[in-house]
Design a protein around this motif. Structure first.
Motif, mmCIF file in Angstrom:
data_model
loop_
_atom_site.group_PDB
_atom_site.id
_atom_site.type_symbol
_atom_site.label_atom_id
_atom_site.label_comp_id
_atom_site.label_asym_id
_atom_site.label_seq_id
_atom_site.Cartn_x
_atom_site.Cartn_y
_atom_site.Cartn_z
ATOM 1 N N ALA A 96 -68.582 -65.198 -97.310
ATOM 2 C CA ALA A 96 -67.919 -65.464 -98.587
ATOM 3 C C ALA A 96 -66.447 -65.766 -98.367
ATOM 4 C CB ALA A 96 -68.078 -64.274 -99.536
ATOM 5 N N ILE A 97 -65.925 -66.637 -99.221
ATOM 6 C CA ILE A 97 -64.494 -66.936 -99.282
ATOM 7 C C ILE A 97 -64.097 -66.832 -100.747
ATOM 8 C CG2 ILE A 97 -62.674 -68.632 -98.877
ATOM 9 C CD1 ILE A 97 -64.472 -69.906 -96.766
ATOM 10 N N PHE A 98 -63.043 -66.091 -101.017
ATOM 11 C CA PHE A 98 -62.604 -65.904 -102.399
ATOM 12 C C PHE A 98 -61.092 -65.997 -102.470
ATOM 13 C CE2 PHE A 98 -61.022 -62.851 -105.655
ATOM 14 C CZ PHE A 98 -61.430 -63.553 -106.789
ATOM 15 N N VAL A 99 -60.598 -66.814 -103.402
ATOM 16 C CA VAL A 99 -59.160 -66.918 -103.647
ATOM 17 C C VAL A 99 -58.947 -66.844 -105.153
ATOM 18 C CG1 VAL A 99 -57.072 -68.284 -103.388
ATOM 19 C CG2 VAL A 99 -58.827 -68.367 -101.598
ATOM 20 N N ASP A 100 -58.193 -65.845 -105.586
ATOM 21 C CA ASP A 100 -57.845 -65.698 -106.999
ATOM 22 C C ASP A 100 -56.541 -66.452 -107.234
ATOM 23 O OD1 ASP A 100 -57.055 -64.865 -109.551
ATOM 24 O OD2 ASP A 100 -58.047 -62.929 -109.328
ATOM 25 N N ARG B 124 -58.350 -71.502 -111.878
ATOM 26 C CA ARG B 124 -58.433 -70.042 -111.953
ATOM 27 C C ARG B 124 -58.751 -69.378 -110.618
ATOM 28 N NH1 ARG B 124 -63.057 -67.103 -115.681
ATOM 29 N NH2 ARG B 124 -62.513 -64.913 -115.253
ATOM 30 N N ALA B 125 -59.752 -69.873 -109.910
ATOM 31 C CA ALA B 125 -60.163 -69.241 -108.655
ATOM 32 C C ALA B 125 -61.074 -70.186 -107.884
ATOM 33 C CB ALA B 125 -60.877 -67.912 -108.914
ATOM 34 N N VAL B 126 -61.270 -69.865 -106.611
ATOM 35 C CA VAL B 126 -62.185 -70.614 -105.746
ATOM 36 C C VAL B 126 -63.128 -69.613 -105.091
ATOM 37 C CG1 VAL B 126 -62.395 -72.078 -103.715
ATOM 38 C CG2 VAL B 126 -60.483 -72.422 -105.290
ATOM 39 N N GLY B 127 -64.401 -69.962 -105.049
ATOM 40 C CA GLY B 127 -65.373 -69.095 -104.401
ATOM 41 C C GLY B 127 -66.374 -69.879 -103.580
ATOM 42 N N VAL B 128 -66.610 -69.435 -102.365
ATOM 43 C CA VAL B 128 -67.644 -70.009 -101.503
ATOM 44 C C VAL B 128 -68.474 -68.850 -100.990
ATOM 45 C CG1 VAL B 128 -68.151 -71.346 -99.426
ATOM 46 C CG2 VAL B 128 -66.117 -71.888 -100.783
ATOM 47 N N SER B 129 -69.778 -68.937 -101.119
ATOM 48 C CA SER B 129 -70.615 -67.833 -100.671
ATOM 49 C C SER B 129 -72.001 -68.334 -100.312
ATOM 50 C CB SER B 129 -70.726 -66.759 -101.762
ATOM 51 O OG SER B 129 -71.297 -67.308 -102.946
#
Length: 625
Positions: A575-579, A603-608
């Protein structure tokens, strides 16, 4: 991606299927069939219905243009029933509504005056409504009075958003709101069953996709006021004909027959190159023949028709063969199962079989790489680009491979147990397995010609730091390796960041101490880090307090932003998460005008994703405020 997903095509409106954390779809809400019968019933582009005009024209099917409704978006849901939708009465080919919706100003959605009428097959409003292909609005946030478009350079993300809106919306709110179809045959229903690769572009996806894309486009200054056109097909034609070289005129030669879906497939030919088949949805075969001939000009091609599609190939024999063939790609069990596992097909979807591609390329594969390709020779991958009102997502699956997790199931990423103040994090499981498995190949490549520096570096790790490779490296990388940066302290000289590793903590600390001592023995300053060795978890960080905070189980997973960005957090192996909301102060201060306003929307980026020995899935999401 649940194994319980129904086969491809059986679930028409998959928003709740892939939006795992946002609950179930309201029980009485009708869905837009995909494929199947659309809701509301809709005529092909430009054709007259029994009681009104075609979709893309100005009136909806059955003589009415229906505004979207969806309880999830704060919009009222009309009474159910085929005879009196929206509580209206049928009169003179349209619906006369005695009492319209009334929304309170504090709500998002549709605000209308009580006296509204569906007349002459359209929707007439006294105070507000759709007028001449544009949209005049009144109401609260998201549907308020349109502001003039502001000038200013676009960042890359805004340029992408604008391009998507122009192509898919065609600048037309009429398409986004009035044409809530999404039903009918798909290109895969007419393309060859033995196709090895497939891509589909859909200008008439399920209703939820259109409404979501419309809502997203309204968030950006580059696209919010661009709703003046009516036909996304023309927008696509104009985009492909930017240089003006096409002799065909859209209104005369294309519009009378062009549908909304296009599919392309690569088909085995028995030669070094595959045959290519293009399926174009059409509404008038004779007009399509003439229009395609004008578009192709002097190029050689073959054309045949199957169901509602024109099949275009490089020769007439091939086109006729595909049109008369039994079965189609949809009948291919692997294709249907793979697309079913992806879920909602969105506006763009794709699929490929590695076995077919490898067969075509086998003459070009070096002998020393044949063994490594063995693990993926039966793999297939599928994916889709789709929209929700809160995000855009690229999702996909890989199936049929082997050896992706040779030592059993990979540990979970557990990124949701980071501190709730986390600004960004990367978590990967199975690096210890990968290093151990690939070490022989790594050393082989390091000793190859031209890689002397890599070989020297590996040797220094062994001699200078006394490391036992690859065992010590596998211990440090661990079963799960997570890097995190905290939002607190980003504006100071002391950034709080660290690494949390699921591993043998005592061994990991001994290896790190060995490396730090080697620096001291050589008269070099060692990195100043804080360490916490726990039960099966080893943590290092830039400060003592953050090391302790990172080593303790946190509550990031309870954040609604995190849950939306990482929808399968409990099952994810990476997972990659950036708020972005937590770090926007770092870049907003250097921006102004439209650039700043548009950046604030992000708002945010998410890779999972997760993987087993034979399957993997992934999700990439960009969230909007």
């Amino acid at each position: 991606m649940s194994a319980n997903n129904p086969p491809y095509g059986q679930d028409p409106d998959r928003t709740t299927a892939y939006n795992w954390n946002q609950g179930q779809q309201p029980e009485n809400q009708p869905t837009a069939q995909y494929p199947g019968q659309p809701y509301p019933p809709q005529q092909p582009y430009g054709q007259q219905s029994a009681q009104g005009q075609g979709a893309y024209g100005h009136q909806g099917a059955y003589g009415q243009q229906q505004p979207p409704y969806n309880p999830q978006y704060g919009q009222p849901q009309p009474p159910q029933g085929p005879q009196q939708p929206y509580g209206g009465q049928q009169a003179q080919g349209g619906w006369q509504q005695q009492q319209g919706w009334q929304q309170q100003p504090a709500q998002q959605g549709w605000q209308q005056q009580p006296q509204q009428q569906y007349q002459q097959g359209g929707w007439q409003q006294e105070q507000q409504g759709w007028q001449q292909g544009g949209w005049q609005q009144q109401g609260p946030e998201g549907f308020g009075p349109a502001e003039p478009a502001k000038k200013g350079r676009k960042s890359w993300i805004i340029a992408v958003a604008a391009a998507v809106a122009v192509v898919l919306l065609g600048g037309g709110a009429v398409w986004a709101v009035g044409a809530l179809g999404g039903g009918g045959a798909q290109p895969s229903d007419v393309l060859p069953a033995n196709s090895i690769a497939y891509a589909r572009f859909d200008l008439d996806p399920a209703a939820n996709q259109k409404v979501a894309l419309f809502q997203i486009a309204r968030k950006f200054s580059a696209t919010k006021d661009a709703f003046s056109g009516e036909d996304p097909r023309k927008a696509l034609f104009d985009l492909l004909n930017e240089d003006g070289s096409a002799k065909a005129d859209f209104a005369k030669d294309v519009d009378p027959w062009l549908g909304s879906r296009i599919g392309v497939a690569a088909v085995p030919s028995g030669k070094d190159e595959p045959d290519i088949a293009v399926a174009v949805q059409v509404t008038d075969q004779e007009a399509a023949k003439a229009g395609i001939a004008k578009l192709m000009e002097d190029d050689k091609y073959g054309i045949a028709f199957r169901d509602d599609y024109a099949l275009i190939t490089e020769s007439q024999d091939l086109a006729t063969k595909y049109a008369e063939a039994e079965g189609s790609l949809t009948d291919n069990a692997e294709f249907s199962e793979d697309m079913g596992a992806v879920g909602e097909q969105g506006v763009l979807s794709f699929w490929a079989s590695m076995s077919g591609i490898i067969d075509l390329a086998k003459k070009e594969i070096p002998a020393d790489q044949v063994a490594s390709i063995e693990a993926i020779k039966n793999a297939r991958f599928a994916g889709a680009l789709r929209f929700d009102s809160a995000y855009v997502e690229l999702a996909g699956v890989v199936r049929g491979a082997k050896g992706m997790a040779p030592d059993g199931d990979l540990p979970k990423a557990n990124i949701g147990t980071l501190p709730d103040t986390t600004a960004g994090a990367i978590s990967i499981s199975g690096l210890d397995q990968m290093v151990t498995k690939q070490w022989a190949e790594i050393e082989k490549q390091a000793t190859a010609a031209g890689n002397a520096q890599v070989s020297q570096m590996l040797q220094q790790f062994k001699t200078r730091f006394g490391l036992n490779l690859p065992a010590d490296l596998a211990t440090v990388l661990g079963q799960n390796f997570t890097v995190a940066v905290d939002s607190e302290g980003l504006n100071t000289d002391q950034i709080k960041g660290g690494v949390r590793v699921t591993t043998d903590a005592a061994k990991a600390q001994a290896i790190v101490d060995k490396v730090l001592n080697a620096f001291a023995q050589n008269g070099q300053p060692a990195p100043q880090i804080a360490k916490v060795a726990g039960d099966g978890v080893f943590t290092v960080a830039t400060t003592d307090d953050y090391a302790k905070k990172l080593a303790t189980e946190g509550t990031l997973g309870e954040s609604e932003t995190f849950q939306t960005a990482i929808p399968n957090a409990d099952d994810a192996n990476f997972a990659i998460f950036v708020d972005l909301d937590k770090i926007e102060n770092l870049y907003l201060q250097s921006m102004q005008g439209d650039d700043k306003a548009n950046a604030e929307v992000l708002r945010a980026v998410g890779v999972s994703g997760s993987q087993t020995d034979t399957e993997a899935n992934f999700s990439m999401r960009l969230l909007f405020n």
